[in-house]
Design an enzyme around this catalytic site. Structure first.
Site, short mmCIF file in Angstrom:
data_model
loop_
_atom_site.label_atom_id
_atom_site.label_comp_id
_atom_site.label_asym_id
_atom_site.label_seq_id
_atom_site.Cartn_x
_atom_site.Cartn_y
_atom_site.Cartn_z
N GLY A 94 49.66 41.53 45.01
CA GLY A 94 48.68 41.49 43.94
C GLY A 94 48.39 42.89 43.43
CB CYS A 95 47.17 44.14 40.18
SG CYS A 95 45.86 42.93 39.84
CE1 TYR A 96 40.85 44.66 40.46
CE2 TYR A 96 41.46 42.34 40.63
CZ TYR A 96 40.79 43.37 39.98
OH TYR A 96 40.05 43.08 38.85
N PRO A 97 45.41 44.52 45.57
CG PRO A 97 45.79 42.50 46.67
CD PRO A 97 45.56 43.07 45.30
CB THR A 98 49.46 47.26 44.57
OG1 THR A 98 50.26 46.08 44.55
CG2 THR A 98 50.38 48.48 44.49
#
Length: 310
Positions: free
Chosen positions: A116-120
């Site tokens: 995911g974008c936030y988790p990256t």
């Protein structure tokens, strides 16, 4: 022979961006389904099973259906951009820079779960500190973040851009995920090597693409003797030699007046910052990326290239 790539969900936001990144490439053959036929299950199944790599840009349940359609065909490899398989033990997590062994895991995998974008951003900051034993596994992590509105797909794009939309959003910035049960939390915990779930506070700004992820820390809750310099050194050592993830120098960060959420819009890279005074009690870790670049489509193409290099 060119590798055959099928983007299942190519007409969605992530799929369109993946297709744009491969438009000029001559080393792959893009298989495509007309938008009018995107719900034609038989045609989709045929294209899925004709591909060397299928990139799934679908909701979770549709991704699971697509994987089931190819289960008996070992010649098809999958990159899934949904949240369906990001903590599944049979899937490689598609964040190549998060661990020295990750590139080879992705390269040799049949199944790759795109992060995911936030988790990256969050994992990119947390995991190196966990691996360096600077951050306790049970540390009470908070993740504060703002994303461009394209991260919400076509529905949110319409709500933000179309003033005539029945559910138009006029706000320049809003919080969501207020139940604190966001779907990205499990992968942050799993791949951040944490024993407790972080408190995640996501928000959306009135800009199409870009993202800032912040993780504030109290220095006295880190490993004994931890400093701004040692935290920065751990990140720098972890990403040494990487071309996609850049750790900004401490002296450069100290001179900055602001971090611009859209600086990396349209790019597939990520910048990491460490802010704090040498003797201060606080450290603020910041990741800057494009929510559709390294946070989605750019990462999918990166993973595809690794798989094709096997």
């Amino acid at each position: 022979m060119r590798a055959k790539i099928f983007i299942d969900g190519e007409h969605g936001t992530t799929g369109l961006q993946i297709r744009a990144r491969m438009a000029e490439r001559r080393d792959v053959e893009l298989l495509s389904i007309p938008e009018t036929e995107r719900r034609n299950a038989a045609m989709r199944e045929d294209l899925l099973n004709s591909a060397d790599i299928a990139i799934l840009c679908l909701p979770d349940d549709a991704s699971k259906d697509a994987v089931a359609m190819t289960a008996s065909n070992p010649n098809v490899r999958i990159i899934d951009t949904s949240t369906a398989f990001r903590v599944h033990s049979d899937w490689a997590y598609g964040f190549a820079e998060m661990d020295p062994a990750q590139v080879e895991k992705i390269r040799s995998a049949r199944y790759v779960a795109n992060p995911g974008c936030y988790p990256t951003g969050a994992i990119g900051l947390i995991r190196p500190l966990r691996m360096a034993d600077l951050l306790p596994t049970d540390h009470p992590i908070t993740v504060n973040a703002v994303s461009g509105y394209t991260g919400g797909g076509k529905q949110l794009i319409a709500q933000m851009e179309d003033e005539g939309h029945a559910e138009h959003i006029a706000s320049p910035h809003f919080l969501y995920g207020l139940t604190l049960k966001h779907k990205h939390v499990p992968e942050m915990r799993e791949h951040g090597l944490l024993s407790r779930s972080p408190l995640f506070a996501p928000s959306v700004g009135r800009f199409p693409q870009g993202m800032i992820v912040q993780i504030p820390l109290f220095r006295d809750q880190l490993a004994a003797g931890a400093t701004v310099e040692s935290v920065h050194a751990a990140l720098t050592a972890h990403y040494a030699g990487q071309s996609i993830v850049e750790v900004v120098a401490l002296d450069a960060s100290a001179k900055m007046a602001r971090v611009d959420a859209v600086e990396l819009a349209g790019k597939d890279t990520m910048k990491l910052f460490v802010f704090g005074q040498p003797d201060g009690e606080h450290i603020n870790l910041v990741a800057l990326l494009d929510n559709l670049g390294k946070g989605a489509s750019g990462a999918a193409v990166q993973n595809m290239d690794l798989m094709l290099s096997a």
